[in-house]
Design a protein around this motif. Structure first.
Motif: not given
Length: 951
Positions: A239-254, A275-287
């Motif tokens: 996967l390419t570098r995950f960029v530009g979604r820091t705020a959204e990822l923090e809301q998922l973590r909350g 736009v990266g909907k699935s990638r956002l979930f992937w980043e959360l579930t692989h953290s």
């Protein structure tokens, strides 16, 4: 190849027409979209399947018995195709041909075709077992697949489709079937690329294909891949570098943290395709944040709406770890064992779960239930299972792509959404903007809208994909413009460039091998966008395609002029297109104007039209622009040139392209000017031959010479002047020959060919004196004089140049056909001098109106600007003259004869050429200017000005 071939005569009546074997719901879809699909290009996957050895199977049997054996094989093939919404276009006795992607467009047509091929092999294999036992016969089919482009010509009321394959689309699919072993599926690299990750294959090596010069590597499809989403398919490649979604990822973590405390949450991520909907979930579930959590997930698919509970079934198969090779007994063991281990009290839900997984249920009480009660028990069973699991350990449940959800899965979600508040459950869903639900009022519900990447994030992503080489800067800018910084489209575009060898190297360290101005849209993106467009109502789709011909920006008056639809209907369809986010409203005053949201959407909508339809619309747009704003035609020459050229209005195309070129030259945009003028030359070849056409061709060659002079492109200048000279001599046109000769003098001086310069100069003077044409005479005199200076023949130069010094009155300020400066000049207290069009032709013996601010003149073709007040030096064709009695003491341009007492040099701006070493050496001998001399002329070469004086 025509694709609407009728079936062979030995087929049963029910196979003679697609109408006879196409399911009703598919037939309705095809007929509903029929008018919108005819006459379009489509990306498709073609499937051929046949019964291997059918002649041997049928040879010794009664025809009626033979048909009883063969027809079920055809039925299994057709059922597999229809299951994945393909279209069986031909039934050919013992086999079929099917299309995926047309007439119904699907963004995943290759995946559907692969799945259909696997299903038909599986079902035919089961049938073959029966035939072997009952008739001692061997039944095996072979299947071939290829992906490419076709043109849909027409669709009959009986669903028969007439199409034309583009290139080798159908031929390669047929060849794949022919080389497949019985029981095998063979696919091309084109299909594998589109289905990568969704299909498991093994290479069969290079295979020669009739009609192709090089062998083709082919692959055997052996099973479905592990991928269920694009992200799954991409993960093995990295996967390419995950960029530009820091705020959204923090809301998922909350939300994850709150759910872990027993305050269940529902979070929906909404965004357009890619736009990266699935990638956002992937980043959360692989953290590390989900350590200790159970994650179960599923997703809807575009072809799943016809299958109730399909996402739920996939979710349960993942939860119970059911594999494709598991038989009903094994599935029963896994389900029963896990449910009873989790909670014995859940035993009553087992029948509903088994029934959902297509495992036979032995309990009579289950079968005795009313269908509505069975449905309710099924929903309750899944809900109870998930909630009980969340008591044992925190649970993340993911449902993706709800815009494709079926009604039963939607009912389950609606029920599940009511449960999280008291559970350690995080329910994550994502969907595109067109999907809607009724959960918005829940206090534990959050919606995150994600858009394309901001500029800095897009740069970061492209740096990770391409590298940091400065030479890639223009490519990165082009990619961002074309994709609107959509992450999926950025990645797919880069991938396509790598696959086509436009980029070589490794990820993060690529380099360009050729220009990329004409990037092809990757087939994946094209199919994705084509499917969205095809889902529009026919009227909206036609309007969108008409808008695409206009351009990315769509003025309302122009759209109304070509729409063939009343204004109220156009506005209504525009509302639908805006709601679907194909178009945005960008201007209200003075006229309403829309723009395409994505450049890629614009391209795909445009490319879906047949060339004939494109050409007709471009021609209508040209005429509409001329009629709507006749007073502003000059401002829209580039736009008119574009539409006239693509509309086949060749006479207008030549005129507008030339105007656009001259307009660009006035702005000093000489590269653009030369491009327009080259196109004008190409267009003029489409006009009937004749004297007027040839004269115009010569004039455009001369225009190109002027544009190329500013670019320093001597070779192309020479080519155009030589072509113009040949045409002028063919016509016997002395006026144009004289002009060309003066330009050839200048070119020969630049290239150092002084003998040829003298020859052309003398020819130009001879023609000018014969015609009495002062324009050619003055310019030829100046150029020939400068040639003598370059040869060191200063006396001859002075004799010639003094003729121009002697010009009087308005002639001293005349341009004599010289291209204007690229900038306006303004003398203090004098009117502004506006640049004039370059390269225009005037009748013999006539002169231009003088420039009132006495703008400096230049050597023909040289871009120089400046002006002087009355009394200051004026110039003719690069020769600067002092007015008699001028108090400025400025010098004038002329040659310095050998009898002159000397000259001195001073720094000057660079010229288009440098004098030869011999000339510089000759000049170096003259180093003194008498203190009492009358300066006659100043001649500029290179970075030096030479002042010639008489004692």
């Amino acid at each position: 190849m025509r694709g609407a071939r009728r079936v062979t005569g030995n087929s049963e009546p029910r196979f003679t027409s697609p109408e006879s074997y196409t399911p009703k719901h598919l037939a309705e879809k095809i007929l509903t979209s029929k008018s919108a699909l005819e006459g379009e290009r489509k990306q498709v996957t073609v499937l051929f399947a046949d019964l291997k050895g059918s002649m041997e199977l049928l040879a010794d049997r009664d025809p009626e018995e033979a048909r009883k054996l063969l027809d079920p094989v055809l039925e299994h093939m057709i059922e597999a195709v229809h299951r994945y919404e393909g279209t069986v276009n031909q039934v050919m006795g013992d086999g079929i041909m099917a299309l995926f992607g047309a007439p119904l467009a699907h963004e995943d047509h290759a995946v559907r075709a692969c799945y259909a091929a696997l299903r038909m092999q599986e079902s035919v294999k089961k049938y073959a077992d029966e035939v072997r036992r009952s008739h001692a016969a061997v039944v095996k089919i072979r299947v071939g697949l290829n992906s490419g482009e076709v043109v849909v010509r027409a669709i009959g009321s009986d669903l028969q489709m007439d199409y034309t394959a583009v290139g080798q689309t159908t031929h390669l699919a047929a060849r794949m079937e022919q080389i497949a072993d019985p029981g095998a599926i063979v696919i091309t690299p084109g299909t594998l690329t589109l289905a990568e990750g969704y299909a498991t294959v093994k290479s069969l090596g290079l295979v020669p294909v009739k009609g192709l010069g090089e062998p083709v590597e082919v692959f055997e499809l052996v099973g479905a891949g592990t991928a269920r989403t694009r992200l799954d398919a991409a993960a093995p490649r990295g996967l390419t570098r995950f960029v530009g979604r820091t705020a959204e990822l923090e809301q998922l973590r909350g939300a994850l943290d709150r759910a872990s405390l027993g305050h269940g949450q529902v979070v929906a991520v909404v965004g357009e395709l890619g736009v990266g909907k699935s990638r956002l979930f992937w980043e959360l579930t692989h953290s590390h944040r989900v350590q200790g959590w159970l994650i179960v997930q599923s997703g809807s698919v575009s072809y799943g709406k016809a299958t109730a509970y399909l996402p739920v079934i996939e979710l349960l198969r993942g939860y119970f770890e059911i594999e494709s090779r598991d038989d009903p007994r094994k599935i029963r063991e896994k389900v029963t064992g896990k449910v009873l281990t989790l909670a014995p009290a859940l035993a009553p839900v087992v029948p509903a779960l088994l029934a959902l997984l297509d495992v036979p249920v032995d309990e009579a009480s289950w079968h005795a239930l009313d269908p509505l009660l069975r449905r309710q028990q099924t929903l309750d069973a899944v809900k109870r299972l998930l909630l009980r699991e969340s008591e044992a350990q925190p649970l993340v449940v993911i449902f993706e792509d709800l815009h494709w959800i079926d009604g039963e899965t939607q009912a389950l979600l609606d029920s599940l959404v009511e449960s999280p508040p008291a559970a350690r459950l995080l329910l994550l869903v994502n969907y595109r903007p067109e999907y809607s639900h009724a959960w918005g009022g829940k206090t534990y519900y959050r919606q995150l809208r994600i858009d394309p990447l901001p500029p800095e994030s897009a740069d970061e992503l492209l740096a990770a994909l391409l590298g940091t080489d400065a030479a890639l800067g223009p490519l990165k800018q082009l990619l961002v413009e074309r994709t609107e910084a959509n992450p999926l489209f950025l990645e797919e575009s880069v991938r396509a460039l790598v696959e086509t060898a436009a980029l070589v190297g490794e990820r993060g360290a690529y380099r360009l091998t050729r220009p990329v101005e004409n990037l092809k849209i990757p087939a994946t993106e094209q199919a994705i966008l084509a499917a969205r467009i095809d889902r529009l109502a026919p009227e909206a789709k036609r309007l969108l395609q008409a808008a695409a011909v206009i351009g990315k920006d769509v003025p309302m008056p122009l759209l109304l002029a070509i729409a063939d639809t009343p204004e109220p209907e156009v506005r209504a369809e525009l509302t639908h297109l805006q709601a679907a986010e194909f178009l945005y409203e960008t201007r209200l005053f003075p006229d309403l104007e829309h723009t395409f949201k994505h450049a890629l959407t614009h391209e795909v909508a445009y490319q879906g039209l047949l060339h004939d339809r494109q050409r007709a619309l471009h021609a209508r747009i040209t005429e509409a622009i001329e009629q709507l704003a006749p007073a502003r035609v000059a401002e829209q020459t580039e736009r008119l040139a574009h539409h006239a050229q693509r509309g086949g209005l060749w006479e207008k195309a030549v005129a507008y392209l030339r105007q656009a070129g001259l307009r660009a030259m006035v702005r000093a945009a000489n590269r653009e000017a030369s491009a327009h003028l080259e196109q004008a030359l190409s267009a003029i070849r489409r006009l009937p031959e004749g004297r007027e056409t040839t004269e115009l061709t010569i004039d455009i060659h001369i225009d190109l010479r002027n544009a190329l002079l500013a670019l320093g492109d001597r070779a192309r200048m020479a080519d155009h002047l030589h072509e113009a000279e040949v045409l002028a001599r063919t016509l016997g046109d002395p006026h144009r020959l004289g002009r060309i000769a003066t330009f050839m003098v200048n070119l020969c001086v630049i290239t150092g060919d002084y003998d040829q310069a003298v020859r052309f100069g003398q020819e130009a003077l001879s023609i000018a004196r014969t015609l009495g044409n002062r324009l050619i005479e003055v310019v030829a005199t100046s150029n020939l004089g400068i040639t003598h200076v370059a040869r060191g023949e200063f006396s001859d130069a002075a004799t010639l140049l003094e003729r121009n010094v002697a010009l009087e009155g308005d002639l001293r300020a005349e341009r004599f056909g010289v291209p204007p400066s690229s900038r306006r000049c303004q003398a203090p207290g004098s009117p502004t001098c506006s640049p004039r069009s370059a390269g225009s032709t005037r009748p013999s013996g006539t002169l231009r109106r003088p420039c009132r601010s006495l703008q400096r003149l230049i050597i023909p073709g040289r871009s120089t600007s400046g002006c002087s007040n009355s009394g200051a030096p004026t110039s003719v064709a690069g020769i600067s003259h002092a007015r008699p009695g001028s108090s400025s003491g400025a010098s004038t341009s002329a040659g310095r004869g050998r009898s002159s007492s000397g000259y001195r040099s001073s720094p000057q701006p660079s010229a288009p050429h440098t004098p030869s070493p011999a000339v510089l050496m000759r000049r170096s001998r003259w180093s003194r200017v008498p203190s009492r001399s009358s300066v006659v002329a100043r001649i500029t070469f290179g970075r030096r000005s030479f002042f010639c004086a008489r004692g």
